[in-house]
Design an enzyme around this catalytic site. Structure first.
Site, PDB file in Angstrom:
ATOM      1  CB  SER A  40      -0.998   0.073   1.265  1.00 50.04           C
ATOM      2  OG  SER A  40      -0.277  -0.200   2.432  1.00 50.04           O
ATOM      3  CG  ASP A  86       5.924   6.749 -12.059  1.00 52.44           C
ATOM      4  OD1 ASP A  86       7.160   7.335 -11.842  1.00 52.44           O
ATOM      5  OD2 ASP A  86       5.052   6.179 -11.069  1.00 52.44           O
TER       6      ASP A  86
END
Length: 343
Positions: free
Chosen positions: A26, A145
């Site tokens: 996460s 990215d």
């Protein structure tokens, strides 16, 4: 969901099909879960994006959710052995959950902590990432990215897998220093050339302080300040393939042959008619190469990939697996460095 981000132990069912079985990672952009597809009985990774607020009540969150859904649906069209497969996108409580292939391995970022790659391996990784980028660009996706954390190295096969195809804003402030093209750092503009600049940075990071040899000039050109001064994807691919001793892809060989035989073209730009006796001048229609696409229902953790799409070459042969790579990883487990709500 509990305060620590965990769902109840029995596992939540997403879209009536995907049973969450554990958290893989996460970050600021959300959580990636290990899950089982109960219809096809296969393991998958599922990304739960973190939105600025509740889409049912907040207009900004609703806008971000809609954009993420559109981008994820577009990402399902990317077909390349080095591009992570996005299988499905399901909506729960107006939040798009992104179902993708599960890759067992480690990130390039983790591998580089042990030291730089040999130049040939860096070129192999670069060629694979470039192929995935070309497949994404062909369907209108700019990655935004490209960095070592978003490149996975599969255990057992050595397959290179690029994750996170535009699923998020890719805000320059959220990217690590040294991987953002100048035009992106100065503003929101991002195009295929921005991804190629980041590819050059990726090659530099993979090589470390070692002498880059023939790869040095390529990395320098890829990282030119002006997008127009950078080599195109096709030229960069040809340079990497030549370095690895691989034959050019068919369309490159054809263009090279044509450029070396300008005298065979007439003023109209068409081949001159042959004057040799016995020739009819009739041309035969060339056969069209076949295309192969990976089914979205294929086993998500399978080591092999499909044939490359037209214009996107297959990856270089994989070396024997590094016995040090034994850490399970999920595709897109490291996507989470990007905040979906950032502009």
């Amino acid at each position: 969901m509990t305060e620590d981000g965990e769902h109840p132990p029995d596992g939540r069912l997403i879209g009536g099909r995907y049973r969450l079985t554990g958290r893989l990672g996460s970050g600021p952009a959300g959580t990636v879960w290990h899950a089982r597809d109960e219809r096809d009985d296969v393991r998958v990774a599922v990304k739960e994006p973190l939105l600025p607020g509740d889409p049912a009540e907040d207009e900004e969150s609703r806008r971000v959710a809609h954009r993420l859904y559109r981008e994820a649906r577009t990402a399902t069209r990317v077909r390349h052995p080095s591009a992570v497969t996005v299988h499905d996108v399901v909506t729960e409580d107006e939040v798009p959950w992104i179902v993708m292939e599960l890759v067992e391995g480690e990130s390039l970022r983790t591998a580089l902590r042990r030291g730089p790659l040999p130049p040939a391996e860096a070129a192999r990784v670069g060629l694979a990432v470039l192929g995935a980028l070309r497949a994404a660009h062909a369907v209108g996706i700019v990655h935004r990215d490209v960095k070592p954390a978003n490149v996975l190295l599969e255990d057992g096969t050595g397959r290179v897998v690029l994750t996170d195809f535009g699923i998020g804003d890719g805000h320059p402030d959220d990217a690590p220093a040294g991987f953002v093209a100048p035009e992106r750092a100065a503003g929101p503009g991002a195009g295929p050339a921005s991804d190629l600049w980041s590819l050059g940075a990726l090659l530099r990071a993979a090589l470390g302080d070692a002498d880059p040899g023939p790869l040095g000039p390529l990395a320098d050109r890829l990282q030119a300040d002006e997008p127009g001064a950078r080599p195109g994807a096709e030229e960069a691919e040809a340079a990497l393939r030549a370095y690895l001793g691989l034959t050019p892809v068919p369309e490159q060989a054809e263009r090279s042959e044509r450029s070396e035989q300008p005298d065979q073209l007439g003023k109209s730009g068409r081949p001159e008619k042959s004057e040799r006796p016995g020739e009819s001048g009739r041309s035969e229609k060339p056969e069209q190469p076949g295309k192969s696409e990976r089914s979205a229902e294929s086993e998500p953790s399978a080591g092999g990939g499909p044939d490359s799409p037209t214009g996107s070459p297959a990856t270089a042969p994989a070396p024997p697996a590094d016995p040090r790579r034994r850490t399970p990883f999920a595709a897109l487990g490291l996507l989470l460095a990007k905040k979906p709500g950032a502009e």
